[in-house]
Design a protein around this motif. Structure first.
Motif, PDB file in Angstrom:
ATOM      1  N   GLY A  46     -12.412  -4.830 -15.854  1.00 27.67           N
ATOM      2  CA  GLY A  46     -12.883  -5.041 -17.222  1.00 27.67           C
ATOM      3  C   GLY A  46     -12.521  -3.850 -18.100  1.00 27.67           C
ATOM      4  N   ASP A  47     -13.313  -3.635 -19.155  1.00 25.32           N
ATOM      5  CA  ASP A  47     -13.042  -2.526 -20.080  1.00 25.32           C
ATOM      6  C   ASP A  47     -12.957  -1.178 -19.367  1.00 25.32           C
ATOM      7  N   GLN A  48     -13.735  -1.018 -18.327  1.00 23.15           N
ATOM      8  CA  GLN A  48     -13.739   0.255 -17.593  1.00 23.15           C
ATOM      9  C   GLN A  48     -12.350   0.565 -17.034  1.00 23.15           C
ATOM     10  N   GLY A  49     -11.597  -0.448 -16.693  1.00 19.48           N
ATOM     11  CA  GLY A  49     -10.249  -0.254 -16.167  1.00 19.48           C
ATOM     12  C   GLY A  49      -9.277   0.290 -17.200  1.00 19.48           C
ATOM     13  N   LEU A  50      -9.618   0.171 -18.481  1.00 17.59           N
ATOM     14  CA  LEU A  50      -8.755   0.682 -19.539  1.00 17.59           C
ATOM     15  C   LEU A  50      -9.141   2.094 -19.975  1.00 17.59           C
ATOM     16  N   ARG A  51     -10.250   2.560 -19.498  1.00 17.02           N
ATOM     17  CA  ARG A  51     -10.721   3.897 -19.875  1.00 17.02           C
ATOM     18  C   ARG A  51      -9.939   4.964 -19.116  1.00 17.02           C
ATOM     19  N   ILE A  52     -10.107   6.176 -19.532  1.00 18.80           N
ATOM     20  CA  ILE A  52      -9.447   7.299 -18.855  1.00 18.80           C
ATOM     21  C   ILE A  52      -9.852   7.289 -17.389  1.00 18.80           C
ATOM     22  N   ARG A  53      -8.905   7.518 -16.553  1.00 16.72           N
ATOM     23  CA  ARG A  53      -9.140   7.464 -15.121  1.00 16.72           C
ATOM     24  C   ARG A  53      -9.961   8.656 -14.631  1.00 16.72           C
ATOM     25  N   THR A  54     -10.585   8.428 -13.498  1.00 18.28           N
ATOM     26  CA  THR A  54     -11.352   9.483 -12.855  1.00 18.28           C
ATOM     27  C   THR A  54     -10.386  10.525 -12.286  1.00 18.28           C
ATOM     28  N   PRO A  55     -10.894  11.704 -11.927  1.00 14.85           N
ATOM     29  CA  PRO A  55     -10.000  12.716 -11.351  1.00 14.85           C
ATOM     30  C   PRO A  55      -9.221  12.161 -10.161  1.00 14.85           C
ATOM     31  N   LYS A  56      -8.016  12.634 -10.043  1.00 13.24           N
ATOM     32  CA  LYS A  56      -7.115  12.122  -9.014  1.00 13.24           C
ATOM     33  C   LYS A  56      -7.593  12.494  -7.605  1.00 13.24           C
ATOM     34  N   TYR A  57      -7.447  11.539  -6.731  1.00 10.29           N
ATOM     35  CA  TYR A  57      -7.729  11.740  -5.315  1.00 10.29           C
ATOM     36  C   TYR A  57      -6.448  12.249  -4.672  1.00 10.29           C
ATOM     37  N   HIS A  58      -6.556  13.192  -3.780  1.00  8.34           N
ATOM     38  CA  HIS A  58      -5.378  13.717  -3.094  1.00  8.34           C
ATOM     39  C   HIS A  58      -5.255  13.045  -1.729  1.00  8.34           C
ATOM     40  N   PHE A  59      -4.200  12.271  -1.579  1.00  4.92           N
ATOM     41  CA  PHE A  59      -3.965  11.535  -0.342  1.00  4.92           C
ATOM     42  C   PHE A  59      -3.408  12.458   0.727  1.00  4.92           C
ATOM     43  N   ASN A  60      -3.908  12.298   1.960  1.00  4.84           N
ATOM     44  CA  ASN A  60      -3.351  13.081   3.055  1.00  4.84           C
ATOM     45  C   ASN A  60      -2.088  12.377   3.559  1.00  4.84           C
ATOM     46  N   THR A  61      -1.395  13.002   4.464  1.00  2.99           N
ATOM     47  CA  THR A  61      -0.121  12.488   4.956  1.00  2.99           C
ATOM     48  C   THR A  61      -0.255  11.100   5.567  1.00  2.99           C
ATOM     49  N   GLN A  62      -1.288  10.884   6.360  1.00  3.44           N
ATOM     50  CA  GLN A  62      -1.477   9.577   6.995  1.00  3.44           C
ATOM     51  C   GLN A  62      -1.715   8.487   5.960  1.00  3.44           C
ATOM     52  N   GLU A  63      -2.486   8.791   4.943  1.00  5.09           N
ATOM     53  CA  GLU A  63      -2.752   7.805   3.890  1.00  5.09           C
ATOM     54  C   GLU A  63      -1.474   7.467   3.129  1.00  5.09           C
ATOM     55  N   SER A  82      -0.504   0.260  -6.444  1.00  6.70           N
ATOM     56  CA  SER A  82      -0.985   1.163  -7.479  1.00  6.70           C
ATOM     57  C   SER A  82      -2.408   0.812  -7.880  1.00  6.70           C
ATOM     58  N   LEU A  83      -2.662  -0.459  -8.074  1.00  6.96           N
ATOM     59  CA  LEU A  83      -3.991  -0.911  -8.451  1.00  6.96           C
ATOM     60  C   LEU A  83      -4.977  -0.766  -7.295  1.00  6.96           C
ATOM     61  N   ARG A  84      -4.553  -1.145  -6.114  1.00  7.82           N
ATOM     62  CA  ARG A  84      -5.426  -1.109  -4.943  1.00  7.82           C
ATOM     63  C   ARG A  84      -5.914   0.314  -4.636  1.00  7.82           C
ATOM     64  N   TYR A  85      -4.994   1.283  -4.714  1.00  8.40           N
ATOM     65  CA  TYR A  85      -5.338   2.657  -4.336  1.00  8.40           C
ATOM     66  C   TYR A  85      -5.571   3.573  -5.537  1.00  8.40           C
ATOM     67  N   ASP A  86      -5.464   3.014  -6.732  1.00 10.53           N
ATOM     68  CA  ASP A  86      -5.662   3.761  -7.974  1.00 10.53           C
ATOM     69  C   ASP A  86      -4.766   4.997  -8.031  1.00 10.53           C
ATOM     70  N   VAL A  87      -3.484   4.735  -7.824  1.00  8.67           N
ATOM     71  CA  VAL A  87      -2.471   5.795  -7.868  1.00  8.67           C
ATOM     72  C   VAL A  87      -1.272   5.263  -8.647  1.00  8.67           C
ATOM     73  N   ASP A  88      -0.631   6.083  -9.427  1.00  8.05           N
ATOM     74  CA  ASP A  88       0.510   5.656 -10.235  1.00  8.05           C
ATOM     75  C   ASP A  88       1.672   5.194  -9.357  1.00  8.05           C
ATOM     76  N   ARG A  89       2.376   4.195  -9.858  1.00  6.97           N
ATOM     77  CA  ARG A  89       3.577   3.696  -9.154  1.00  6.97           C
ATOM     78  C   ARG A  89       4.573   4.819  -8.926  1.00  6.97           C
ATOM     79  N   SER A  90       4.743   5.653  -9.946  1.00  4.08           N
ATOM     80  CA  SER A  90       5.724   6.747  -9.836  1.00  4.08           C
ATOM     81  C   SER A  90       5.346   7.729  -8.734  1.00  4.08           C
TER      82      SER A  90
END
Length: 95
Positions: A46-63, A82-90
């Motif tokens: 919903g609208d929350q998905g368009l708001r500024i994102r939360t601080p980035k999560y740092h994925f470990n090597t296995q993830e 990208s949507l599932r893990y909330d990480v940019d495609r790039s």
């Protein structure tokens, strides 16, 4: 360029009303992947998905390897991951 919440809402509304994403992006000089991500995040959160994102999560090597595996072996599109893990495609592409 940063876009306001209202700008994002307006763009998503136009797409939801039937305006083709590609023509809208071309007319407004927007990256279609970015706009598609707004649409997917809106549909999921919903609208929350368009708001500024939360601080980035740092994925470990296995993830990171798991996400890459899902893309290369299971052929899950970058946009979905990208949507599932909330990480940019790039970011996924750079891994």
């Amino acid at each position: 360029m940063k876009h306001t919440l209202e700008e994002k809402r307006n763009i998503v509304r136009q797409i939801k009303r039937g305006r083709p994403l590609s023509s809208l992006c071309k007319a407004l000089h927007l990256d279609r992947h970015m706009v598609r991500n707004w649409l997917l995040r809106y549909e999921k959160y919903g609208d929350q998905g368009l708001r500024i994102r939360t601080p980035k999560y740092h994925f470990n090597t296995q993830e990171k390897e798991r996400i890459i595996w899902e893309h290369t072996k299971k052929r899950i599109p970058l946009q979905e991951l990208s949507l599932r893990y909330d990480v940019d495609r790039s970011t996924i592409k750079s891994w």
